[in-house]
Design an enzyme around this catalytic site. Structure first.
Site, PDB file in Angstrom:
ATOM      1  N   ASP A 222      21.171 -51.510 -84.946  1.00 54.56           N
ATOM      2  CA  ASP A 222      21.504 -51.015 -86.278  1.00 54.56           C
ATOM      3  C   ASP A 222      22.906 -50.410 -86.324  1.00 54.56           C
ATOM      4  O   ASP A 222      23.232 -49.538 -85.517  1.00 54.56           O
ATOM      5  CB  ASP A 222      20.459 -49.930 -86.626  1.00 54.56           C
ATOM      6  N   GLU A 279      24.051 -55.412 -85.573  1.00 56.02           N
ATOM      7  CA  GLU A 279      24.278 -55.363 -87.022  1.00 56.02           C
ATOM      8  C   GLU A 279      25.620 -54.679 -87.185  1.00 56.02           C
ATOM      9  O   GLU A 279      25.745 -53.462 -87.024  1.00 56.02           O
ATOM     10  CB  GLU A 279      23.184 -54.583 -87.752  1.00 56.02           C
TER      11      GLU A 279
HETATM   12  O1  TEU Z   1      22.012 -50.957 -92.621  1.00 59.69           O
HETATM   13  C1  TEU Z   1      23.369 -50.556 -92.548  1.00 59.69           C
HETATM   14  C2  TEU Z   1      24.076 -51.134 -93.642  1.00 59.69           C
HETATM   15  O2  TEU Z   1      25.122 -51.654 -93.507  1.00 59.69           O
HETATM   16  C3  TEU Z   1      23.299 -51.145 -94.897  1.00 59.69           C
HETATM   17  O3  TEU Z   1      22.977 -49.790 -95.243  1.00 59.69           O
HETATM   18  C4  TEU Z   1      24.125 -51.724 -95.959  1.00 59.69           C
HETATM   19  O4  TEU Z   1      25.369 -51.032 -95.965  1.00 59.69           O
HETATM   20  C5  TEU Z   1      23.447 -51.486 -97.250  1.00 59.69           C
HETATM   21  O5  TEU Z   1      22.070 -51.572 -97.055  1.00 59.69           O
HETATM   22  C6  TEU Z   1      23.935 -52.564 -98.169  1.00 59.69           C
HETATM   23  O6  TEU Z   1      23.474 -52.217 -99.432  1.00 59.69           O
HETATM   24  C7  TEU Z   1      21.233 -50.505 -91.544  1.00 59.69           C
HETATM   25  C8  TEU Z   1      19.790 -50.846 -91.862  1.00 59.69           C
HETATM   26  O7  TEU Z   1      19.655 -52.259 -91.973  1.00 59.69           O
HETATM   27  C9  TEU Z   1      19.441 -50.159 -93.160  1.00 59.69           C
HETATM   28  O8  TEU Z   1      18.126 -50.514 -93.582  1.00 59.69           O
HETATM   29  C10 TEU Z   1      19.523 -48.666 -92.923  1.00 59.69           C
HETATM   30  O9  TEU Z   1      19.270 -48.008 -94.159  1.00 59.69           O
HETATM   31  C11 TEU Z   1      20.911 -48.263 -92.413  1.00 59.69           C
HETATM   32  O10 TEU Z   1      21.401 -49.106 -91.378  1.00 59.69           O
HETATM   33  C12 TEU Z   1      20.852 -46.867 -91.806  1.00 59.69           C
HETATM   34  O11 TEU Z   1      20.086 -46.926 -90.637  1.00 59.69           O
END
Ligand code: TEU
Ligand code: CA
Length: 581
Positions: A222, A279
């Protein structure tokens, strides 16, 4: 090109909260997943990526972890997890865990200790800074951030810099115990870990090794591109339409991120046969060549987000928008990544996940007339590309966006906070903004998996934690398993084609008709074999005749059965793939 099992695999993402409820509390759980492994085996996928299942207060639905080595109560027990892992392995399925180590929950033992005082040994597990006295800040900033001023021992302070959280508001939480602020790029209940501290890195690597010793098969990491923060944490320019400085942009691909991942690789990843995907919010092609380099010193691949940011609109906080992205921009971006990583790295290929709206609504057409055909059309051009495909739960059914009518229907803090901040602080018109939040909200992907046409789509016998899409009587796994031309069987065929074709997995990529606004057409070549992927991503009838070398090609797959693909016509959302030896 070096071959590898994770290059030839198809990954299926499960959002456990919304997948299958086995104990009647309205929330999906681990035993529910175990009960559906045969469905996933039938689809033909190889790897399951579980969104976080660790102990969490669920401020961000599990992406706020309070214990990395215990299971969230809502989802069951560690015994349930062990049963899932064993059953998956018995069925030849691999399990990838979601590693969330840019931040923990504020209820994690480390943070509870860290916040107590400025001297304890966990203090610098997190990023604490003194606030700025008002006389240290420009009059403009004082005005802009007046609502963020805190008072401590009779003095007023603003946060240490002007960064904003991804979930609205400032990226700093104030702690009364010491009068200092802690950094949280996400919610205030998600304090960022200080990766500069080698004891933090050791804690993380030791935890990862214990999970690998349990037999898991990999990690999705993440926001791993954000873990190395810039020197001095300087103020950032405030993008047009935004209220705060863009923390994501300045933190992405930070000064030590590759050193930290190389250390992780040396101390954990290289000791096991894993699939690893970062990610990497904010990753560029050049940076991706480092994260996903082919000498295996960091990760196998990354998720890039350029193609799912093409429909951003600065006027409404960037992601909130109802405009469709341009197909020409999409084709060019995907081509850049296909050719940019070819033989130097490895692509992940996806449109859907728990953070993105349903692609059939976003890029296709979710009307009764075209929902299935456009879902298959998009799946065709995605799955015939080079890279490891990721299928998000329900995507294989052609599940579509939810028809949100009221803010009370949302559960996602990102959507709820954005609505309040953009209407109350940026003074946008709620009536204009609501449809945009409804269209792009992460909750579109988090409505319950639609298993059958019984109440709550067979997801739960209780009231679900979030409403089921009302189209579940038409769109559900049971109906599609029983119908040969369903979206499910189309995905099953795409996955099977990949499993039997080195050309699809390892071939090169050549885009055709680059400027055509409706057609997505490309060739793949490997060792004298070639395929042509032809997709009409529009409601328009189009003319198209395949190049001569493909005229005698074999039809590998088509979304309108028995059409004569050489007749030179393309129906709305028609897709087919021709192969020549
Ligand atoms: O997502 C990180 C991220 O880039 C997303 O928050 C993105 O910016 C946003 O959803 C776009 O609208 C990761 C996880 O996939 C997300 O579910 C979490 O909320 C976030 O990190 C924090 O852990
Ligand atoms: Ca449950």
């Amino acid at each position: 090109m070096k071959k590898a099992w994770w290059k030839e695999s198809v990954v299926y993402q499960i959002y456990p909260r919304s997948f299958c409820d086995s104990n009647g509390d309205g929330i999906g759980d681990l035993n529910g997943i175990t009960s559906k492994l045969d469905y996933l085996k039938e689809l033909g996928i190889d790897v399951i990526w579980l969104s976080p299942v660790y102990r969490s207060p669920n401020d961000d639905n599990g992406y706020d972890i309070s214990d990395y080595e215990d299971i969230m109560e809502d989802f069951g027990s560690m015994a349930d997890f062990d049963r899932l892992l064993k059953s998956a392995h018995e069925k030849g399925l691999k399990i990838v865990m979601d590693l969330v180590v840019n931040h923990t929950s504020d209820e994690h033992a480390w943070f509870l200790e860290s916040r107590k005082n400025a001297e304890n040994e966990k203090r610098d597990y997190y990023i604490w800074r003194k606030g700025r006295k008002l006389n240290e800040v420009s009059p403009e900033e004082r005005k802009q951030f007046a609502s963020d001023v805190v008072e401590y021992k009779g003095e007023k302070f603003l946060p240490p810099n002007n960064w904003g959280s991804f979930f609205s508001g400032p990226a700093w939480g104030f702690s009364e115990e010491t009068g200092e602020f802690y950094l949280h790029l996400f919610s205030k209940k998600q304090p960022d870990l200080n990766w500069e501290n080698e004891r933090v890195r050791k804690e993380v690597f030791d935890m990862m090794n214990r999970w690998c010793e349990k037999g898991i098969d990999g990690f999705r990491m993440d926001v791993i591109s954000l873990i190395s923060k810039p020197e001095g944490l300087p103020n950032q320019p405030i993008p047009t339409g935004a209220i705060y400085g863009d923390a994501g942009q300045i933190c992405a691909n930070g000064p030590h991120v590759h050193a930290y991942l190389k250390e992780m690789n040396r101390k954990v990843l290289s000791h096991y046969d894993l699939i690893t995907v970062g990610e990497t919010a904010g990753v560029t092609l050049e940076e991706a060549k480092k994260y996903a380099n082919s000498d295996g010193t960091e990760l196998n691949m990354v998720f890039q987000f350029e193609h799912v940011s093409l429909d951003d609109n600065p006027k409404y906080g960037f992601k909130w928008n109802t405009e469709k992205m341009s197909l020409v921009s999409l084709k060019k971006n995907l081509t850049k990544w296909q050719n940019g990583l070819y033989e130097v790295g490895w692509n992940s290929i996806f449109f859907c996940n728990h953070d993105q709206p349903r692609i059939v609504s976003r890029l296709g057409n979710d009307s009764d007339l075209y929902r299935e055909r456009s879902a298959k059309c998009i799946a065709t051009f995605l799955h015939m590309m080079q890279g490891t495909p990721y299928v998000y739960q329900g995507e294989e059914l052609g599940m579509s966006n939810y028809p949100f009518q009221d803010l009370s229907e949302f559960r996602d803090l990102e959507s709820i906070n954005a609505f309040h901040e953009l209407t109350e602080k940026a003074h946008l018109d709620p009536a204009e903004l609501f449809p945009m939040i409804a269209f792009k909200s992460r909750d579109n992907a988090r409505t319950p998996m639609q298993w059958d046409d019984s109440e709550n789509a067979g997801f739960t016998s209780a009231t679900p934690w979030i409403k089921v899409n009302p189209n579940y009587k038409k769109v559900n796994a049971k109906e599609e398993l029983a119908r040969a031309d369903s979206v499910f069987h189309y995905y099953q065929k795409l996955i099977s084609l990949r499993h039997h074709s080195g050309l699809i997995v390892y071939g090169d990529f050549r885009l055709l008709e680059e400027e055509d606004p409706n057609l997505f057409i490309y060739e793949r070549h490997l060792d004298g074999k070639a395929l042509l992927c032809v997709c009409n991503v529009s409601e328009k009838e189009r003319e198209y005749t395949p190049p001569a070398e493909f005229q005698k090609g074999q039809v590998l797959i088509q979304n309108i059965p028995d059409r004569d693909v050489r007749a030179g016509k393309l129906a709305p959302y028609e897709a087919y793939v021709l192969a020549v030896e």
